[in-house]
Design an enzyme around this catalytic site. Structure first.
Site, mmCIF file in Angstrom:
data_model
loop_
_atom_site.group_PDB
_atom_site.id
_atom_site.type_symbol
_atom_site.label_atom_id
_atom_site.label_comp_id
_atom_site.label_asym_id
_atom_site.label_seq_id
_atom_site.Cartn_x
_atom_site.Cartn_y
_atom_site.Cartn_z
ATOM 1 N N GLU A 32 37.997 10.129 -23.370
ATOM 2 C CA GLU A 32 37.826 11.447 -23.976
ATOM 3 C C GLU A 32 37.216 12.344 -22.897
ATOM 4 O O GLU A 32 36.211 11.969 -22.285
ATOM 5 C CB GLU A 32 36.885 11.365 -25.182
ATOM 6 C CG GLU A 32 36.803 12.702 -25.866
ATOM 7 C CD GLU A 32 35.948 12.712 -27.124
ATOM 8 O OE1 GLU A 32 35.473 11.657 -27.556
ATOM 9 O OE2 GLU A 32 35.768 13.827 -27.650
ATOM 10 N N ARG A 258 32.131 -4.554 -24.376
ATOM 11 C CA ARG A 258 31.727 -3.504 -23.446
ATOM 12 C C ARG A 258 30.915 -4.098 -22.312
ATOM 13 O O ARG A 258 30.233 -5.099 -22.507
ATOM 14 C CB ARG A 258 30.793 -2.504 -24.141
ATOM 15 C CG ARG A 258 31.387 -1.664 -25.182
ATOM 16 C CD ARG A 258 30.302 -0.779 -25.796
ATOM 17 N NE ARG A 258 30.126 0.468 -25.073
ATOM 18 C CZ ARG A 258 30.853 1.560 -25.309
ATOM 19 N NH1 ARG A 258 31.805 1.557 -26.223
ATOM 20 N NH2 ARG A 258 30.648 2.661 -24.627
ATOM 21 N N LYS A 268 28.039 8.219 -22.846
ATOM 22 C CA LYS A 268 28.214 9.577 -22.344
ATOM 23 C C LYS A 268 27.233 10.542 -22.985
ATOM 24 O O LYS A 268 26.758 11.469 -22.332
ATOM 25 C CB LYS A 268 29.648 10.053 -22.605
ATOM 26 C CG LYS A 268 30.554 9.844 -21.420
ATOM 27 C CD LYS A 268 31.936 10.393 -21.688
ATOM 28 C CE LYS A 268 32.743 9.428 -22.522
ATOM 29 N NZ LYS A 268 34.083 9.879 -22.822
#
Ligand code: ATP
Ligand code: MG
Ligand code: MG
Length: 551
Positions: A32, A258, A268
């Site tokens: 994103e 992850r 983020k």
């Protein structure tokens, strides 16, 4: 070197292709564009591009751009630059989920016509109440049984902006009693009166991640949609859309853990907070775990790929020790960084038996084990700088550096002896007067052992350098472990120490991003932006010479 080391994803895909008697794969990396890429994204890049490369397939770059308010062209540019720097090339032009908005909208209408989606007027909070909990089934919205005609009409009016934000949503009609909360009539579209960086002002509604992702995969012919474990519970929904829409292909979602690293944060949202609050100087501050930050710090693409390989691909989460990251870059730089000498806290040494104006050029290799890296010229003059830490007036027993009436070797040059110490009023040494044993260039002195070696720089030819010593940004190994507490409370107040030192003259010619081992000190990288600006030489400490804390 890019191939993913064997892991469960690799094994699974290999078996599939064997059973299918051949074929290949198409993967995608779907960031994103709401921030810079971090080290966790590097892992995802390594997995997706690495698997595609290994199986002779392709990897798309797709911007998952369904939240216009948080996204920005600047992040798109930075992401593309970082992927390229890491050494990967995406398949064809980059893609955007927003390019599929028309198709997604047509599919939303399709679901409505099939009686599988409806416009809901419940406000967000009531909708949350109706959703139920893990132990309690949800309840149907009173708007759930609107007619197809009414739903199509309302949806179109949502699209063109007739309703304010939050007034309505489009939901899938699945099952409010499903044990999987993701299947309790998930939201497909929200009203947002926001301009989009790609689509302009064409849309007043934006699709939810879940409604965009799998269908975008299908449109692009992705075979393996690899994502992180938090999407495992979304997989039934991912498949529900593929089952209930006339999609052109059938991608498959597979999850892996992850990558998290201690003493830092990889989210983020939190990284953005560090930037916005001014704790760091931007997304590419050398203390940031962003790809751009690590690059500026002096990490190489190969070291980041190595870290990904070392830490593997798992089905369950774990935390990677930051020392593994240090190890990955240190072993790369040990082999590949140029050697240079740099004095951090200069102490003057006068070599009394060299005449005034003495100037001798000593040519030494730029790397002890790499002839291919060439040589550099070290001027030796009567006055030189050594590091204050390499001299003690009253040394302890095993101090193999310089002390009154003791000998030490100047790295790459001669053995010297300290004959006299000049001190200031407080008794601190300000100048040493030493004599050179001129018979010791490249050989041992006669009849005695000199154990210590120290680095030095000609006082006449040394160049001023700014050295930025970076350390971990956080003092706590899990700064964001406590959800209630502010992770900023764990900041390391000494994460940056700026030192004005003196470097050997060859440093003046270094291009930005050239990596060095400053002998006996650590690994450093000429700053990508500030080095060479206004004639200033700026070096960032990448990592210490030996394991242990970066100090
Ligand atoms: P963040 O929480 O930092 O915003 P994200 O997952 O929301 O991360 P995206 O831009 O959506 O960020 O991520 C793009 C891809 O990178 C996704 O497929 C995501 O699963 C993957 N990814 C993100 N963080 C990690 C990580 N720490 N380890 C491995 N893959 C990751
Ligand atoms: Mg995401
Ligand atoms: Mg996110």
């Amino acid at each position: 070197e890019n191939s993913s080391a064997p892991n469960f994803l690799y094994n699974q895909i290999r078996e599939e292709l064997e059973q299918a008697g051949g074929g290949t794969i198409v993967t995608r990396f779907p960031p994103e564009p709401n921030g810079f890429l971090h080290i966790g994204h590097a892992k995802s890049i390594w997995v997706n591009f690495g698997l595609a490369e290994h199986f002779g397939g392709k990897c798309n770059l797709r911007f998952d751009d369904t939240n216009p308010e948080k996204e920005d062209q600047r992040f798109i540019d930075a992401i593309k630059e970082d992927i390229t720097w890491l050494g990967y090339q995406w398949n064809g032009e980059e893609r955007y989920a927003s390019s599929y908005f028309e198709q997604l909208y047509a599919w939303a209408q399709y679901l409505v016509r099939e009686g599988k989606a409806y416009v809901d007027d419940l406000d967000a909070e009531t909708m949350r109440e109706y959703r139920g909990t893990l132990t309690e089934p949800g309840r149907n919205s009173p708007y759930r049984d609107r007619s197809v005609e009414e739903n199509l009409d309302l949806l179109e009016r949502m699209r063109v902006g007739e309703f304010p934000e939050g007034a309505k949503v489009l939901r899938a009609k699945i099952n409010m009693a499903s044990p999987n909360i993701n299947l309790r009539d998930p939201v497909l579209y929200r009203i947002r009166h926001a301009d989009h960086h790609q689509a302009g002002d064409a849309w007043k509604i934006y699709p939810a991640y879940d409604f965009a992702h799998g269908q975008s995969d299908a449109i692009e012919g992705i075979t393996h949609s690899i994502c992180t474990l938090e999407f495992e519970d979304h997989r039934p929904l991912y498949n529900w859309f593929l089952d209930n829409l006339p999609v052109p292909a059938r991608p498959r979602q597979i999850e892996f853990a992850r990558m998290n690293i201690n003493y830092t944060v990889t989210s983020k949202r939190k990284l953005k907070l560090l930037v916005d609050s001014g704790v760091v100087n931007g997304w590419d501050d050398p203390r940031m775990p962003t790809v751009a930050g690590l690059r500026r710090r002096g990490y190489t693409p190969a070291s980041l790929r190595k870290l990904c390989e070392m830490t593997g691909v798992a089905r369950s989460s774990g935390v990677v020790d930051i020392h593994m990251m240090y190890h990955a870059i240190r072993s790369d730089l040990e082999e590949n960084a140029l050697r240079a000498m740099c004095v951090m806290k200069p102490l003057k040494v006068v070599l009394t038996n060299l005449p005034e104006g003495h100037e001798e050029i000593i040519e030494v290799s730029s790397h002890p084990a790499r002839d291919d890296m060439g040589t550099r010229k070290l001027p030796l003059t009567r006055e030189i700088w050594i590091d204050q830490d390499d001299f003690m007036i009253d040394p302890p027993k095993k101090f193999f550096r310089l002390a009154p009436e003791k000998e030490v070797r100047l790295r790459n040059a001669y053995v010297i002896r300290c004959d006299e110490v000049i001190t200031d009023d407080a008794g601190n040494p300000v100048e040493l007067r030493c004599s050179v044993d001129l018979d010791t260039l490249g050989k041992m002195p006669e009849g005695r052992k000199v154990k210590g070696v120290i680095h030095w720089v000609s006082a006449d030819h040394g160049v001023p350098v700014e050295v930025r010593n970076y350390d971990n940004l956080f003092l706590d190994e899990a700064p964001d472990r406590d959800k209630e507490k502010d992770f900023l409370e764990h900041l390391n107040p000494e994460s940056l120490e700026v030192v004005q030192g003196v470097g050997e003259p060859s440093l003046a010619d270094a291009a930005p991003e050239t990596r060095f081992q400053f002998e006996r000190i650590g690994y450093f990288c000429a700053d990508r932006w500030d080095h060479g600006k206004d004639g200033k030489l700026v070096f960032n400490r990448t990592v210490s010479l030996k394991d242990g804390w970066a100090k």
